[in-house]
Scaffold this motif. Structure first.
Motif, short mmCIF file in Angstrom:
data_model
loop_
_atom_site.label_atom_id
_atom_site.label_comp_id
_atom_site.label_asym_id
_atom_site.label_seq_id
_atom_site.Cartn_x
_atom_site.Cartn_y
_atom_site.Cartn_z
N ASP A 161 -3.41 -1.85 -6.07
CA ASP A 161 -3.45 -1.12 -4.54
C ASP A 161 -3.62 -1.42 -3.57
O ASP A 161 -3.24 -1.73 -3.04
CB ASP A 161 -3.87 0.33 -4.49
CG ASP A 161 -2.72 1.16 -5.34
OD1 ASP A 161 -2.20 1.06 -6.29
OD2 ASP A 161 -2.95 2.56 -5.44
N HIS A 162 -4.77 -2.27 -3.93
CA HIS A 162 -5.71 -3.13 -2.82
C HIS A 162 -6.11 -4.72 -2.99
O HIS A 162 -6.66 -4.47 -3.70
CB HIS A 162 -6.81 -2.28 -1.94
CG HIS A 162 -6.19 -1.16 -1.86
ND1 HIS A 162 -5.88 -0.26 -0.47
CD2 HIS A 162 -6.68 0.27 -2.68
CE1 HIS A 162 -5.71 0.92 -0.85
NE2 HIS A 162 -5.84 1.45 -1.43
N HIS A 198 1.57 -1.12 -0.35
CA HIS A 198 -0.05 0.19 0.01
C HIS A 198 0.89 0.45 0.19
O HIS A 198 0.16 1.92 0.18
CB HIS A 198 -0.54 -0.27 1.12
CG HIS A 198 -1.37 -1.46 1.60
ND1 HIS A 198 -2.66 -1.87 2.26
CD2 HIS A 198 -2.59 -1.65 0.44
CE1 HIS A 198 -3.22 -3.01 2.00
NE2 HIS A 198 -3.08 -2.63 0.73
#
Ligand SMILES: [Zn+2]
Ligand SMILES: [Zn+2]
Ligand SMILES: [Zn+2]
Length: 297
Positions: free
Chosen positions: A276-277, A3
Motif C-alpha cells: 500500500d505504501h 493509496h
C-alpha cells in the motif's frame, strides 16, 4: 501502488451478525450450564462470554479500520483491527486460565450432569457456531482469520461435548465432563497463543513471514544502474497490506532516464507483494546519504 484502492469489504456486517448470535447464545448457555450442572457447558458459556465481548470490540474497531487515510493517522486505520485482534487474544487467554481453575478441582470431585440437556445444548452450539463460521468465511484481515479459526474451534469443541454427553448418558463416568472441559480449553489456549505471537510480530513490524527480504535486496543490487542499497524496510499494516521503503545509490552522472528505469526495475521486483505504501529514495554516489550512515541501520 496507489493509496486509494479499496477491497470490497463486507466483514463489518458479518461480524455484527456473529456478535448478536454469540451474545444470545451465551445467555442460553449460562442458564443451560447451571440447569444441567455441566462444567463443560458452563466453561464454554464463560468462554463464549469472552467471545461476545471480543466480537463486539472487533465490530466497533473494524468500522475505524475501514476508513481512509487522515492527517491524524497517515497510514489509515488498518492497525485498529490489529488492536482488536490483540485484545481478543488477551481476553481469551485470561478466560481460558479461569476455565482451568474451575474445571481442575472437579477431577477430584466429579458430579453427574444432566446429559440429555447437554446433548440439546451441544447440538444448538454446533448450529450457532457453524452458522457464524459460514458467515465469516472468506475474510482476509488478520482479525477475521483469528475469529474464523476460533469459531471453527468452538464448533469442534461442541462436537466433543456432544460425544461426551452421549457416552455419559449410557455409562457412569461423570469425570468425562471436567476432562472434556480441560481438553477443549487447552486446545483453544494453544491456538490463542499462536495467534497472539503472530499479532505481536505485526505490532513489532517484523518482515511478513512469506516474504524473503534478503532475496529482494539481492535482486535490487543486481540491477545494473544500482550501485548499492540501504535502509530497506518492509513491514505490514495488518498482515495483508504491507509497506516498503528503500534507499538506492546510483552513479554520480546518472541521467533522468536511468533513474526512472531504476524505479521501474524496483517496482517490478516488488510487484508480487501487496504493497500500500512504497517509498524509493534515489541517491547519487558522490552525495552521502542525508538520513543516517548505512552502518547504523
Ligand atoms: Zn469461542
Ligand atoms: Zn504511502
Ligand atoms: Zn540513504
Amino acid at each position: 501502488m496507489g493509496h486509494h484502492h479499496h477491497h470490497v469489504d463486507s466483514s463489518t456486517g458479518k461480524i455484527k451478525v456473529a456478535f448478536f448470535l454469540n451474545l444470545g447464545f451465551t445467555i442460553i448457555e449460562i442458564i443451560g450450564g447451571l440447569l444441567t450442572n455441566s462444567m463443560a457447558i458452563l466453561s464454554d458459556a464463560l468462554h463464549d462470554l469472552g467471545d461476545s465481548l471480543s466480537l463486539g470490540l472487533a465490530w466497533f474497531l473494524q468500522k475505524f479500520s475501514n476508513k481512509d487515510h487522515s492527517t491524524d493517522f497517515s497510514f489509515g486505520y488498518r492497525r485498529f483491527s490489529l488492536l482488536a485482534a490483540l485484545i481478543n487474544s488477551v481476553v481469551l487467554i485470561v478466560g481460558s486460565v479461569f476455565i482451568l481453575t474451575e474445571a481442575i478441582p472437579r477431577l477430584m470431585n466429579p458430579e453427574q450432569p444432566n446429559t440429555i440437556g447437554m446433548i440439546i445444548l451441544s447440538v444448538l452450539g454446533i448450529l450457532v457456531n457453524g452458522a457464524a463460521v459460514f458467515r465469516l468465511r472468506g475474510g482476509d484481515s488478520m482479525n477475521q482469520k483469528v475469529m474464523t479459526w476460533h469459531l471453527l474451534e468452538d464448533v469442534l469443541g461442541w462436537v466433543a461435548v456432544l460425544i461426551v454427553s452421549i457416552i455419559m448418558t449410557f455409562t457412569d463416568l461423570p469425570i468425562l465432563d471436567p476432562i472434556a472441559s480441560i481438553g477443549i480449553t487447552l486446545f483453544i489456549l494453544y491456538n490463542v497463543i499462536v495467534n497472539f505471537v503472530k499479532t505481536m510480530r505485526l505490532f513489532l513490524e517484523g518482515v511478513p513471514k512469506n516474504i524473503d527480504l534478503e532475496d529482494l535486496i539481492e535482486k535490487m543490487n543486481a540491477v545494473e544502474a544500482i550501485k548499492s542499497t540501504h535502509h530497506t524496510h518492509l513491514w505490514s499494516m495488518d498482515g495483508d497490506h504491507h509497506a516498503f521503503s528503500t534507499h538506492v545509490v546510483v552513479g554520480s552522472s546518472a541521467t533522468k532516464e536511468e533513474i526512472c528505469d531504476v524505479k521501474d526495475s524496483i517496482k517490478d521486483i516488488i510487484s508480487s507483494i501487496h504493497l500500500d505504501h512504497v517509498t524509493i529514495e534515489v541517491e547519487y554516489e558522490d552525495k552521502p546519504c542525508s538520513i543516517t550512515e548505512p552502518k547504523n541501520e
